[in-house]
Design an enzyme around this catalytic site. Structure first.
Site, mmCIF file in Angstrom:
data_model
loop_
_atom_site.group_PDB
_atom_site.id
_atom_site.type_symbol
_atom_site.label_atom_id
_atom_site.label_comp_id
_atom_site.label_asym_id
_atom_site.label_seq_id
_atom_site.Cartn_x
_atom_site.Cartn_y
_atom_site.Cartn_z
ATOM 1 N N HIS A 1 -87.515 64.584 70.618
ATOM 2 C CA HIS A 1 -86.489 63.772 69.978
ATOM 3 C C HIS A 1 -86.032 64.403 68.670
ATOM 4 O O HIS A 1 -84.846 64.377 68.328
ATOM 5 C CB HIS A 1 -87.006 62.353 69.759
ATOM 6 C CG HIS A 1 -87.432 61.690 71.028
ATOM 7 N ND1 HIS A 1 -88.737 61.656 71.435
ATOM 8 C CD2 HIS A 1 -86.716 61.074 71.986
ATOM 9 C CE1 HIS A 1 -88.815 61.040 72.603
ATOM 10 N NE2 HIS A 1 -87.589 60.671 72.957
ATOM 11 N N GLU B 1 -80.669 56.041 78.574
ATOM 12 C CA GLU B 1 -81.721 56.086 79.583
ATOM 13 C C GLU B 1 -81.189 56.377 80.986
ATOM 14 O O GLU B 1 -81.809 57.116 81.752
ATOM 15 C CB GLU B 1 -82.508 54.777 79.569
ATOM 16 C CG GLU B 1 -83.356 54.585 78.324
ATOM 17 C CD GLU B 1 -84.380 55.695 78.127
ATOM 18 O OE1 GLU B 1 -84.906 56.197 79.132
ATOM 19 O OE2 GLU B 1 -84.641 56.063 76.974
#
Length: 597
Positions: A490, A394
Site C-alpha cells: 500500500h 476492491e
C-alpha cells in the site's frame, strides 16, 4: 487496499476460451481501450488461440516455453487496429506453473509480434520427484497457517526468478487473520521449505494500517445521517403481469443518500435485491457469520421496493450502499471499456454485508467470488466499510485477478505484503476505484483523486494519487527507488498512482471539481497532463494486454508505453507524456534494475 491475497495462485488449469464468452460475431469499432473477447469476421477465436500457441512454441527462446509445457488460453483480446493478444496459463508435465503466465501478441494476419511473460527463465524444475508426500505438505501448511489443510497439489513454482517442484495447499479457518479466512500455502516438495503463505482475500485495510490506527487510538466513524425513505407500498401494475420481472426501486444508503436500485420483482408485493439488468448482480446478508459461500447468504427482500433507512439500525442500509457501489463499478467497466462483468464473462458480481462478528474490513474474496463487508469492530471502526471507492477499489482487484494476476513478492508473518507487483495491484485498484467515483458523480460523494476520504480519518483521506506521501498513516511514497522492492504494497502503490495522476492532470497546483491538488515531481520535472479519459484508457489497456503476474514499475512503464502506442501512436503527445510521467516518479529506462534470480 487489499488484504493478503492469493492473487489467484490456485487458478484452475482448465480455463478455455469458452469461459471468456468468445463468439464468432463481427468485431465492431470500439471506444479506445475497449475489451473485445470476440472474433472478427473470418477470424475465429479458436484460430487466434491456435496461432498464438503455435507462435509461443516456434519462438521458444523469447517466450520461454519448453518441452513438456502446455498452454491454456485464459483470455483473447482483439483490438480494432488489428492486434490480437492471447493470455495463457501454463502447465509443465501436467502441473500448474505458478508465475508461468504469458501473453502472446499477434498482428491482424496472426503473425507473432512479441510476448509479455512473467517468468524470466525456463520453468522446468531441477527435479520432478517429490520427497514430501501430500500428507506431509498438508501438515506443514496447517502448522504455518494455523488452520485445516487439504488438497495438496503438485505445482511448479516459477515465481521471483526461481523454479522448483512444490505442493500448493489450501488452508481454511486460519487463525492468522482476523476473519479466519482461507490461505494458500506453497511448500517445496523436495526440502519442505514454505515458499509462500498468502491469504486468499483482498482486505481494504492492511494489518499494518489496522495496527497503526489502534496504536494512535484513532476511530473511524464516518458520518451518515441520510433521511429514511417513506414506506410506500409498491404500485400495482396494470393488466396481466408475469414474474419475475425487472423493477425500479429506491434505497436509503448510509453514505450516498437516496439512490436508485434496479431490482427483481418476484410477486405483486415481493422484491429481491438482485439486478437482472446487470447479469443478476445481487447483495445478500452473511448474518454475521464468517461466510465465504454466497449461496448460503440470506436474500434481501422487500414488499415495497423501498430499501434501508439511511442508518445502521436497518441491516438493509449497508446492502443499499453495497449494491449501488457494485453496480456502478460494473457500469464503469462496461461503459468505459466494454468489459462485461468483473471477469469479462457476462456474469454478475456478488456482495455480502454483515460479514463476521466485529470484522473491521471489507475485501474481495476470490474463494467466494464476491465482495464481503464487515460491520466494524464497534470500537476503532464504527460502521460497515461500504463506501463507494472502497467497492470500486476492491472489485478492481477482481479485474486484476481475471487479467494480470499481479502477485506480491512476499508476505510477512502478520499478513503484510511487499514488492512492486503487489504495489502495482494496489495502485491500479486506487486508480480505477477513483474512476468509479468520477463515473458515478454522486453529489453525496463528489469525485476526486483521494481514496477513503469518507472513512472519517483524521488526515481526511487514506491515500491520494496527486501527492502520495501526504499519507502519513501508511507512509506512501511519491517516487521509485531500489527500496520499493521491500516496501509494503500500500505504501509502494504511490509510485504508479502518482505516475497516473501526472499523466492525467499534470504537475503543479490546480483545483479540480472543488478539490485542490499540488502534485510534485522528481527533480521538479514539469508534466502537462493528457486528461483522465486518455490516461485511464492507457492504464487499462496496459493491464489487460501487457501486464503479467510479475510486472513491476519499470515493466509497467513499458506496458503503458505500448498501450499508448497502440491507442495514439509512437510519435503522439500521449506516448511522450507517458514516458515523461514515469520519469517524473523516477522510473526510467536508465535506472531499470537487473533481473532478480
Amino acid at each position: 487496499m487489499r488484504r493478503p491475497h492469493i492473487r489467484s495462485v490456485a487458478v484452475a488449469v482448465a480455463v478455455t476460451t469458452a469461459a471468456t464468452g468468445l463468439a464468432g460475431t463481427a468485431l465492431a469499432a470500439p471506444r479506445a481501450g475497449a475489451d473485445h473477447a470476440v472474433a472478427s469476421a473470418g477470424t475465429s477465436a479458436t484460430s487466434v488461440v491456435d496461432a498464438a500457441r503455435a507462435a509461443a512454441f516456434a519462438h521458444a527462446s523469447a517466450t520461454g516455453v519448453t518441452r513438456g509445457d502446455d498452454l491454456r488460453a485464459q483470455d483473447v483480446m482483439l483490438d480494432p487496429e488489428g492486434a490480437r493478444h492471447v493470455r495463457f496459463i501454463r502447465t509443465h508435465q501436467g502441473m500448474p506453473v505458478l508465475g508461468g503466465d504469458l501473453v502472446v501478441h499477434l498482428d491482424r494476419n496472426l503473425t507473432y509480434t512479441g510476448v509479455t511473460r512473467a517468468a524470466g527463465k525456463d520453468v522446468e524444475p531441477a527435479t520432478t520427484d517429490a520427497k514430501l508426500t501430500p500428507e506431509q505438505a498438508e501438515a506443514k501448511a496447517a502448522s504455518v497457517a494455523k488452520g485445516d489443510a487439504s488438497g495438496a497439489q503438485l505445482v511448479v513454482d516459477a515465481r521471483d526468478g526461481a523454479s522448483a517442484l512444490a505442493y500448493q495447499v489450501r488452508v481454511t479457518g486460519s487463525a492468522t487473520s482476523e476473519d479466519a479466512g482461507s490461505r494458500t500455502v506453497v511448500v517445496d516438495a523436495v526440502t519442505g521449505k514454505v515458499r509462500s503463505n498468502t491469504p486468499d482475500s483482498d482486505e481494504f485495510l492492511s494489518p499494518k494500517l489496522l495496527d497503526t490506527l489502534r496504536e494512535r487510538g484513532e476511530t473511524l466513524d464516518p458520518a451518515t445521517g441520510n433521511a429514511p425513505l417513506s414506506a410506500l407500498g409498491a404500485t400495482p401494475a396494470a393488466g396481466a403481469v408475469s414474474y419475475p420481472r425487472t423493477a425500479t426501486g429506491t434505497g436509503s444508503s448510509l453514505f450516498l443518500g437516496t439512490v436508485p436500485l434496479t431490482t427483481t420483482q418476484t410477486a405483486r408485493a415481493g422484491f429481491l435485491l438482485k439486478d437482472p439488468s446487470r447479469y443478476g448482480t445481487e447483495t445478500r446478508d452473511a448474518k454475521n457469520q464468517l461466510l465465504e459461500n454466497f449461496a448460503r447468504g440470506t436474500k434481501f427482500t422487500s414488499t415495497t421496493n423501498k430499501w434501508g433507512n439511511g442508518a445502521v439500525s436497518s441491516r438493509v442500509s449497508a446492502a443499499v450502499d453495497a449494491q449501488y457501489g457494485v453496480t456502478k463499478t460494473l457500469d464503469f467497466y462496461q461503459k468505459t471499456f466494454g468489459r462485461k462483468g468483473i471477469a469479462n464473462n457476462s456474469k454478475g458480481a456478488q456482495a455480502m454485508v454483515h460479514f463476521g462478528k466485529k470484522v473491521p474490513n471489507a475485501f474481495w474474496d476470490p474463494t467466494c467470488n464476491c465482495m464481503l463487508y464487515g460491520d466494524g469492530d464497534g470500537q476503532q471502526f464504527k460502521k460497515p466499510l461500504v463506501v463507494l471507492d472502497v467497492t470500486g477499489h476492491e472489485l478492481t482487484h477482481g479485474v486484476v485477478d481475471a487479467t494480470a494476476k499481479l502477485e506480491p513478492t512476499y508476505v510477512d508473518s502478520d499478513g503484510n505484503q511487499y514488492g512492486e507487483p503487489g504495489a502495482l495491484n494496489e495502485s491500479l485498484a486506487d486508480i480505477f476505484g477513483s474512476n468509479v467515483e468520477f463515473f458515478a458523480n454522486n453529489p453525496k460523494n463528489p469525485p476526486n483523486y483521494l481514496l477513503g476520504e469518507k472513512l472519517g480519518l483524521a488526515q481526511k483521506f487514506l491515500r491520494r494519487l496527486d501527492h502520495p506521501s501526504l499519507d502519513k498513516l501508511e507512509h506512501t511514497i511519491d517516487y521509485w527507488s531500489p527500496s520499493a522492492y521491500y516496501t509494503e504494497v500500500h505504501a509502494g502503490s504511490g509510485v504508479s498512482s502518482h505516475a497516473y495522476y501526472l499523466l492525467a492532470e499534470g504537475s503543479g497546483r490546480k483545483t479540480i471539481g472543488g478539490f485542490t491538488y499540488d502534485s510534485p515531481t522528481y527533480h521538479g520535472l514539469t508534466v502537462k497532463g493528457i486528461g483522465r479519459t486518455k490516461a485511464t484508457a492507457i492504464f487499462y489497456r496496459a493491464l489487460t494486454r501487457y501486464m503479467v503476474s510479475s510486472t513491476d514499475f519499470h515493466s509497467a512503464r513499458i506496458a503503458t508505453l505500448k498501450a499508448a502506442k497502440d491507442l495514439y501512436g509512437a510519435g503522439s503527445t500521449e506516448y511522450k507524456t507517458v514516458d515523461r510521467a514515469w520519469a517524473a516518479v523516477n522510473v526510467t529506462a536508465a535506472n531499470t534494475p537487473a533481473p532478480r534470480h
